[in-house]
Design a protein around this motif. Structure first.
Motif, PDB file in Angstrom:
ATOM      1  N   THR A  97       0.838 141.752   4.980  1.00 33.50           N
ATOM      2  CA  THR A  97       0.223 142.251   3.748  1.00 33.50           C
ATOM      3  C   THR A  97      -1.071 141.488   3.473  1.00 33.50           C
ATOM      4  O   THR A  97      -1.212 140.316   3.839  1.00 33.50           O
ATOM      5  N   THR A  98      -2.010 142.182   2.831  1.00 31.02           N
ATOM      6  CA  THR A  98      -3.299 141.585   2.519  1.00 31.02           C
ATOM      7  C   THR A  98      -3.922 142.319   1.341  1.00 31.02           C
ATOM      8  O   THR A  98      -3.390 143.337   0.884  1.00 31.02           O
ATOM      9  N   THR A  99      -5.057 141.804   0.841  1.00 35.54           N
ATOM     10  CA  THR A  99      -5.719 142.438  -0.308  1.00 35.54           C
ATOM     11  C   THR A  99      -6.224 143.823   0.045  1.00 35.54           C
ATOM     12  O   THR A  99      -6.117 144.758  -0.730  1.00 35.54           O
ATOM     13  N   HIS A 100      -6.813 143.941   1.241  1.00 39.01           N
ATOM     14  CA  HIS A 100      -7.388 145.218   1.682  1.00 39.01           C
ATOM     15  C   HIS A 100      -6.849 145.524   3.079  1.00 39.01           C
ATOM     16  O   HIS A 100      -7.060 144.754   4.001  1.00 39.01           O
ATOM     17  N   PRO A 101      -6.131 146.640   3.246  1.00 36.11           N
ATOM     18  CA  PRO A 101      -5.501 146.938   4.544  1.00 36.11           C
ATOM     19  C   PRO A 101      -6.509 147.029   5.695  1.00 36.11           C
ATOM     20  O   PRO A 101      -7.624 147.508   5.504  1.00 36.11           O
ATOM     21  N   PHE A 102      -6.098 146.586   6.876  1.00 34.37           N
ATOM     22  CA  PHE A 102      -6.946 146.699   8.061  1.00 34.37           C
ATOM     23  C   PHE A 102      -6.083 146.606   9.315  1.00 34.37           C
ATOM     24  O   PHE A 102      -4.915 146.225   9.268  1.00 34.37           O
ATOM     25  N   GLU A 103      -6.687 146.974  10.448  1.00 33.67           N
ATOM     26  CA  GLU A 103      -6.085 146.797  11.772  1.00 33.67           C
ATOM     27  C   GLU A 103      -7.023 145.932  12.587  1.00 33.67           C
ATOM     28  O   GLU A 103      -8.253 146.027  12.434  1.00 33.67           O
TER      29      GLU A 103
END
Length: 504
Positions: A225-231
């Motif tokens: 999990t993070t503030t802004h999703p990314f791959e």
């Protein structure tokens, strides 16, 4: 590929960029804020080392030696072209600029997080002003044809021009604006139940299950999990995704995970033969990424998130699982009610949670801002007011906080000015690819209706994913669909979908 001086140099370069990706992943998932300055220095050092390899006489000599070979494979030819372009690029870009950016974005991202948490744009403003100034100097160094913005978009979407972008946006607005007005004037489906309590642990369990079902390999990946999703891809054997879960809104984590899994499926299914080569590296942005472009990458994430994940057949197969995952929470809600709710269109402030019909207006707003920042017609200090004015014009709403407005996206803090057009390009290309898949595989709709996602993933792998960066975006589109960039399949899909969902 045979072991030569060039393959050895490129393999070292690949290792460096993979380590940079790993440090970036850690910075966004687990690193304490206090470490940001040193992390920026670490990434700057590695970026500088990568640039030094590209500009070294040994690198140029090894490339020249291999280019003498008359019997080159397509992969070798394209790899050589990419390496030659990288050498020419970094001869124009001062090394100090690369180091300055790496150091700046490390602290800018922390400042953005603080500003977002406190809802105070002025805390981030001085960092963004420095980033914009740096990007202008970068554009002047590398040059451009029509507009300084093109110097930045080239990193994310090679060959994209400002005139082409304006033409695409005009085509979209011409058909989308009237459709949006008709849909938003119609009675809206109830979606209040999407905001009931959905415990995060169960959301993670369901998201993991569905991501694996569409083809994301957790043996070579993980979900954080993070503030802004990314791959982010470390190698094709280590492709990580992140999402954010909201216990009071099921859509955010669920569709965020499917979106990022779409990106990850791309990276996991690049041909193993391309590992450690220039065809899995963004040599301009100094990242390890194997997709043909950010737009082609977005075509995959938006395809899996929307064309598959928001479709009625998908939930005919998985709605019972969702109900079972959250006992009692949705027992009173039918499949049809749920499907209409997750596709409800309405003006909203947050891009990553916007419905398909309004999503591209969020992109157009950001692109307009970025062009203005780059040509000097817009000042950073004026962004909150400009943002509010434009989102009002497009969607009839205004943000009441900076966090829901100008501070919502992480991109500018990472120096990623020029990346936003690729989201809309991804929507358009994804629909073109889907139309081609349906045409070439008459049984595809039946397979998807039965919950079998392998045929679609296999078709995408065969036609798009395995090739990495072998083809330029427009070449790939032409090879796969027989056409250049064309918004018609996307617009037809949206019109058909929303006129079916809404009584208009």
């Amino acid at each position: 590929m045979s072991h030569t001086a060039l393959t050895e140099q490129v393999s070292r370069l690949s290792d460096l960029l993979n380590v940079i990706n790993l440090l970036n992943w850690d910075a966004s998932t687990g690193m304490p804020n206090g470490a940001s300055l040193h992390r920026g220095q670490q990434i700057a050092t590695l970026s500088s080392l990568a640039q030094n390899i590209i500009l070294s006489s040994e690198f140029a000599a090894a490339l020249a030696e291999e280019q003498k070979n008359a019997d080159l494979t397509l992969h070798q030819q394209r790899s050589h072209q990419a390496l030659a372009q990288a050498i020419a690029h970094y001869k124009k870009v001062p090394a100090s600029l690369v180091i300055e950016q790496a150091q700046l974005v490390a602290v800018a991202e922390v400042a953005w997080r603080e500003a977002r948490a406190q809802n105070k744009f002025h805390l981030f403003q001085p960092y963004l002003e420095k980033i914009v100034d740096l990007k202008r100097r970068f554009a002047d160094a590398v040059g451009y044809e029509n507009h300084p913005y093109e110097a930045l978009t080239h990193e994310y979407e090679p060959g994209l021009t400002v005139p082409a972008l304006k033409t695409l946006f005009a085509q979209l607005q011409q058909r989308l604006l009237p459709l949006v007005k008709r849909v938003h004037a119609a009675p809206k489906p109830d979606n209040a139940f999407l905001h009931r309590h959905f415990p995060v642990a169960q959301q993670r369990e369901l998201s993991t299950q569905l991501a694996a079902m569409i083809g994301y390999d957790f043996q070579r990946g993980r979900l954080d999990t993070t503030t802004h999703p990314f791959e982010i891809s470390i190698t094709r054997e280590d492709v990580r995704i992140t999402t954010r879960f909201n216990p009071q809104f099921i859509n955010a984590g669920l569709f965020g995970t499917l979106h990022e899994a779409g990106h990850a499926i791309y990276e996991q299914n690049v041909s193993p033969a391309l590992t450690g080569t220039a065809l899995t590296l963004d040599l301009f942005g100094l990242y390890a990424v194997a997709g043909a472009s950010y737009g082609v990458h977005e075509s995959q994430s938006r395809l899996w998130e929307n064309r598959v994940g928001r479709s009625l057949p998908f939930w005919q197969n998985h709605y019972a699982t969702l109900q079972h995952t959250f006992p009692g929470v949705l027992d009173d809600i039918s499949l049809e009610q749920f499907h209409r709710a997750i596709n409800r269109s309405e003006p909203s402030l947050i891009r990553v949670e916007a419905d398909e019909l309004t999503y591209d207006f969020h992109v157009m707003l950001r692109v307009e801002i970025e062009m203005g920042l780059m040509d000097g017609s817009l000042r950073v200090a004026d962004l909150p007011a400009f943002w509010a004015e434009k989102i009002q014009a497009y969607l009839g709403i205004k943000p009441t906080t900076d966090t829901d407005g100008v501070l919502q996206d992480i991109h500018w803090s990472k120096g990623m000015i020029g990346a936003f057009p690729t989201y809309t390009l991804g929507n358009v290309m994804g629909s073109q690819f889907m139309a081609a898949a349906q045409q070439q595989q008459p049984s595809l709709e039946r397979e998807l209706a039965q919950g079998n996602y392998a045929p679609l993933k296999d078709w995408l792998t065969e036609n798009i994913l395995q090739h990495g960066r072998t083809y330029l975006p427009h070449e790939l589109l032409q090879r796969v669909t027989g056409n250049g960039l064309d918004a018609t399949p996307y617009l037809d899909y949206l019109e058909q979908k929303f006129t079916t969902l809404y009584p208009i």
